[in-house]
Design an enzyme around this catalytic site. Structure first.
Site, PDB file in Angstrom:
ATOM      1  N   LYS A  21       2.757  17.460  26.289  1.00 44.77           N
ATOM      2  CA  LYS A  21       2.622  16.010  26.416  1.00 44.77           C
ATOM      3  C   LYS A  21       3.493  15.287  25.397  1.00 44.77           C
ATOM      4  O   LYS A  21       4.178  14.327  25.725  1.00 44.77           O
ATOM      5  CB  LYS A  21       1.154  15.608  26.254  1.00 44.77           C
ATOM      6  CG  LYS A  21       0.905  14.110  26.415  1.00 44.77           C
ATOM      7  CD  LYS A  21      -0.565  13.816  26.700  1.00 44.77           C
ATOM      8  CE  LYS A  21      -1.496  14.357  25.663  1.00 44.77           C
ATOM      9  NZ  LYS A  21      -2.900  14.013  25.960  1.00 44.77           N
ATOM     10  N   GLU A  57       4.612  25.924  19.342  1.00 45.04           N
ATOM     11  CA  GLU A  57       4.577  27.190  20.072  1.00 45.04           C
ATOM     12  C   GLU A  57       5.323  27.080  21.395  1.00 45.04           C
ATOM     13  O   GLU A  57       6.082  27.983  21.780  1.00 45.04           O
ATOM     14  CB  GLU A  57       3.121  27.621  20.343  1.00 45.04           C
ATOM     15  CG  GLU A  57       2.311  27.911  19.093  1.00 45.04           C
ATOM     16  CD  GLU A  57       1.473  26.732  18.653  1.00 45.04           C
ATOM     17  OE1 GLU A  57       0.417  26.944  18.046  1.00 45.04           O
ATOM     18  OE2 GLU A  57       1.891  25.573  18.920  1.00 45.04           O
ATOM     19  N   GLY A 106      -5.667  17.533  26.800  1.00 44.19           N
ATOM     20  CA  GLY A 106      -5.115  18.797  27.283  1.00 44.19           C
ATOM     21  C   GLY A 106      -6.111  19.651  28.036  1.00 44.19           C
ATOM     22  O   GLY A 106      -5.817  20.183  29.110  1.00 44.19           O
ATOM     23  N   ARG A 107      -7.320  19.805  27.491  1.00 36.09           N
ATOM     24  CA  ARG A 107      -8.306  20.674  28.128  1.00 36.09           C
ATOM     25  C   ARG A 107      -8.873  20.074  29.402  1.00 36.09           C
ATOM     26  O   ARG A 107      -9.579  20.741  30.146  1.00 36.09           O
ATOM     27  CB  ARG A 107      -9.424  20.995  27.136  1.00 36.09           C
ATOM     28  CG  ARG A 107     -10.148  19.757  26.596  1.00 36.09           C
ATOM     29  CD  ARG A 107     -10.968  20.119  25.358  1.00 36.09           C
ATOM     30  NE  ARG A 107     -11.598  18.963  24.737  1.00 36.09           N
ATOM     31  CZ  ARG A 107     -11.003  18.136  23.892  1.00 36.09           C
ATOM     32  NH1 ARG A 107      -9.723  18.325  23.575  1.00 36.09           N
ATOM     33  NH2 ARG A 107     -11.659  17.134  23.339  1.00 36.09           N
ATOM     34  N   GLU A 155     -13.963  22.796  21.957  1.00 35.59           N
ATOM     35  CA  GLU A 155     -13.027  21.816  21.414  1.00 35.59           C
ATOM     36  C   GLU A 155     -13.533  20.399  21.625  1.00 35.59           C
ATOM     37  O   GLU A 155     -13.201  19.488  20.863  1.00 35.59           O
ATOM     38  CB  GLU A 155     -11.645  21.986  22.053  1.00 35.59           C
ATOM     39  CG  GLU A 155     -10.532  21.261  21.314  1.00 35.59           C
ATOM     40  CD  GLU A 155      -9.139  21.657  21.789  1.00 35.59           C
ATOM     41  OE1 GLU A 155      -8.540  22.563  21.180  1.00 35.59           O
ATOM     42  OE2 GLU A 155      -8.663  21.070  22.776  1.00 35.59           O
ATOM     43  N   HIS A 179     -21.495  46.313  31.183  1.00 39.54           N
ATOM     44  CA  HIS A 179     -21.159  47.548  30.467  1.00 39.54           C
ATOM     45  C   HIS A 179     -20.527  47.253  29.108  1.00 39.54           C
ATOM     46  O   HIS A 179     -19.906  48.126  28.507  1.00 39.54           O
ATOM     47  CB  HIS A 179     -20.219  48.393  31.320  1.00 39.54           C
ATOM     48  CG  HIS A 179     -20.833  48.841  32.606  1.00 39.54           C
ATOM     49  ND1 HIS A 179     -21.524  50.017  32.732  1.00 39.54           N
ATOM     50  CD2 HIS A 179     -20.901  48.238  33.826  1.00 39.54           C
ATOM     51  CE1 HIS A 179     -21.972  50.148  33.972  1.00 39.54           C
ATOM     52  NE2 HIS A 179     -21.601  49.075  34.657  1.00 39.54           N
ATOM     53  N   LYS A 217      -2.300  23.570  12.087  1.00 39.11           N
ATOM     54  CA  LYS A 217      -0.923  23.306  12.513  1.00 39.11           C
ATOM     55  C   LYS A 217      -0.093  22.745  11.363  1.00 39.11           C
ATOM     56  O   LYS A 217       1.063  23.142  11.158  1.00 39.11           O
ATOM     57  CB  LYS A 217      -0.921  22.312  13.683  1.00 39.11           C
ATOM     58  CG  LYS A 217      -1.496  22.839  14.985  1.00 39.11           C
ATOM     59  CD  LYS A 217      -1.399  21.765  16.058  1.00 39.11           C
ATOM     60  CE  LYS A 217      -1.930  22.227  17.389  1.00 39.11           C
ATOM     61  NZ  LYS A 217      -1.831  21.174  18.428  1.00 39.11           N
TER      62      LYS A 217
END
Length: 527
Positions: free
Chosen positions: A213, A219, A270-271, A357, A388, A503
């Protein structure tokens, strides 16, 4: 206008606190009474799904108290204000508009002199037109060959949601004739991630989506450089292989280094961005714009249902309030999300970000410290794999962990096999039913090592099949659940200051501007 109050100032909150341990789950789920609960404690959802909370530690008295809390905290009114364009994100002084991306019938919302409903619809249309041109060969690589793979480059919400949705629909699309292109995802700045993806795709026939954005995500830009280097080494022009999903004000917008750019804005976190071009571009390229539109329709239907004021008819609201009861009254600090669907293998990972978040806060929406618990820890794994793995702790551990199951009566494939008088899908569903009852009722045994206390609460979202509509409704259900819980706790579920400090320190490390422990750890890692 609604009022924003900490819940511990409300009479309904205090009343709720008096109901702790008022329901014996083992008793109410036993015998015919348990069968009646399963029938009665159920709420229809869009796309033929159902939210069932029979195996939760609630009864009509608790539900009435939760309904009173919803009314006193004005949860539906706050949701209506959000949809109307109120500044709900107080930390960043922003509107919250992700529902508008799939609310084709919603009213107009004006912000910054722009009709946001028209803006988001225009981006959906642009994405659809671009995807169609890729599919029909109007947009091709330098050799005139059609692109066969799409690779999304992004991290956090630019990766987790879109990746989870792609994996959820991949087999369905292949079986139903909607599969257009294979999709891969690069997120981790660890070079092994990008290298592994680039090593298994035909780079010359791949189109890359850079999602950021701000256009400055470290990254993502690092991985972009990694990809551009790979393209250049093959004699390819990166500008003819890349598109961007970004904001109109970012350095990626209007950049000649991309085939095209599609836009989002600061009003979509973002999420929460899977419904925007962040998810729309990769899903439309992979499956076609019509499938993405069906996904949005399912989400929009759940958004509409979430406006229902009767808690017994509103699955997201009921789910949210039961979660608050478990967190703040019963004291459970963790929730496990357990989809009995391999297609939803990455859905718990997306919900980890969505929930933690959003609601991992210790101050209210005005910045004042609070002394009640907020968001739980979320984790999960598809069944039956999880059985399991960590179910031992869920069944017999010292902590009680509420469980959220998701299951479907039909698989996404047609060639299931019958082994020992039942299909694989029937065996999968049998495990879901068995686990819910086993967690609730347990098993008495004189050998304490084999004794199961039971009284482990769970809910299930059950559906016919995982289709685009069902997936959209499922995503919106959890988004709205998180939103309602944030409203109850009077926190801001739409910023994420907690991710910023690391960050900033990482940038100091890379600039060699360190001292003390930060320098010592930098030296340890040979930076």
């Amino acid at each position: 206008m609604v009022s924003w109050n900490n819940p511990d100032t409300l009479e309904s909150w205090k009343k709720l606190g008096t109901l702790k341990d008022s329901v014996d789950l083992k008793a109410v789920m036993s015998g015919e009474g348990g069968a009646d609960r399963v029938k009665n404690y159920s709420i229809p959802m869009p796309a033929g799904m159902t939210y069932n909370y029979a195996a939760k530690e609630v009864d009509d008295t608790v539900i009435d108290a939760l309904a009173a809390l919803a009314d006193e905290q004005e949860l539906i009114g706050k949701y209506e204000e959000l949809l109307g364009g109120a500044v709900i994100n107080t930390g960043e002084k922003r509107l919250v508009l992700h529902q508008l991306c799939r609310g084709q019938q919603a009213g107009d919302v004006m912000a910054d002199g722009v009709n946001k409903r028209e803006f988001y619809l225009s981006q959906q249309k642009r994405v659809a037109e671009f995807a169609e041109k890729v599919h029909n060969g109007q947009i091709v690589n330098e050799k005139g060959e059609k692109f066969t793979t799409v690779v999304q480059i992004g991290i956090g919400g630019s990766d987790l949601g879109p990746r989870a949705m792609y994996l959820a629909l991949e087999n369905w699309a292949k079986k139903n004739g909607f599969f257009k292109m294979n999709a891969e995802f690069i997120s981790n700045v660890d070079p092994d991630d990008a290298s592994a993806v680039l090593g298994k795709v035909d780079v010359a026939k791949s189109i890359f989506i850079l999602v950021s954005k701000s256009g400055t995500t470290l990254e993502t830009l690092t991985n972009e450089s990694f990809v551009k280097d790979a393209l250049t080494k093959q004699g390819l022009d990166p500008a003819k292989h890349m598109i961007a999903v970004t904001s109109e004000t970012s350095p990626l917008a209007g950049n000649s280094g991309y085939l095209d750019a599609f836009f989002m804005d600061d009003y979509i976190g973002g999420r929460y961005s899977t419904s925007s071009a962040v998810g729309g571009a990769v899903l439309s390229l992979a499956f076609g714009a019509d499938v993405f539109a069906r996904f949005l329709d399912g989400a929009a239907a759940e958004d509409k249902l979430a406006l229902e004021k009767d808690i017994r008819k509103n699955p997201a609201l009921m789910d949210a309030l039961i979660g608050v009861y478990e967190r703040n009254v019963l004291g459970y600090g963790t929730t496990a999300v357990l989809p009995y669907s391999q297609a939803l293998s990455r859905f718990p990972a997306h919900l980890q970000q969505l929930d933690m978040e959003s609601n991992g806060k210790s101050v209210n929406r005005f910045g004042a410290a609070i002394d009640y618990k907020t968001g739980p820890v979320i984790f999960g794994e598809p069944g039956t794999n999880g059985q399991h793995s960590f179910y031992q702790l869920l069944h017999q551990g010292t902590d009680i962990i509420p469980l959220q199951f998701v299951g479907f009566r039909k698989s996404q494939i047609e060639n299931d096999v019958v082994i020992e008088d039942s299909t694989s899908q029937q065996k999968l569903c049998a495990n879901v039913a068995a686990q819910i009852v086993a967690f609730a009722l347990g098993k008495d045994d004189e050998d304490k090592n084999k004794n199961f206390e039971g009284k482990r609460p769970s809910s299930i979202i059950a559906g016919d099949q995982l289709t685009p509509e069902a997936l959209g409704a499922l995503l919106a259900h959890f988004e709205n659940k998180v939103m309602f819980q944030g409203f109850v706790w009077n926190i801001n579920s739409f910023d994420q200051e907690g991710v910023q400090l690391g960050k900033k320190l990482a940038k100091k490390v890379l600039a060699h501007d360190t001292d003390g422990a930060l320098k010592a750890y930098s030296d340890l890692l040979n930076i």
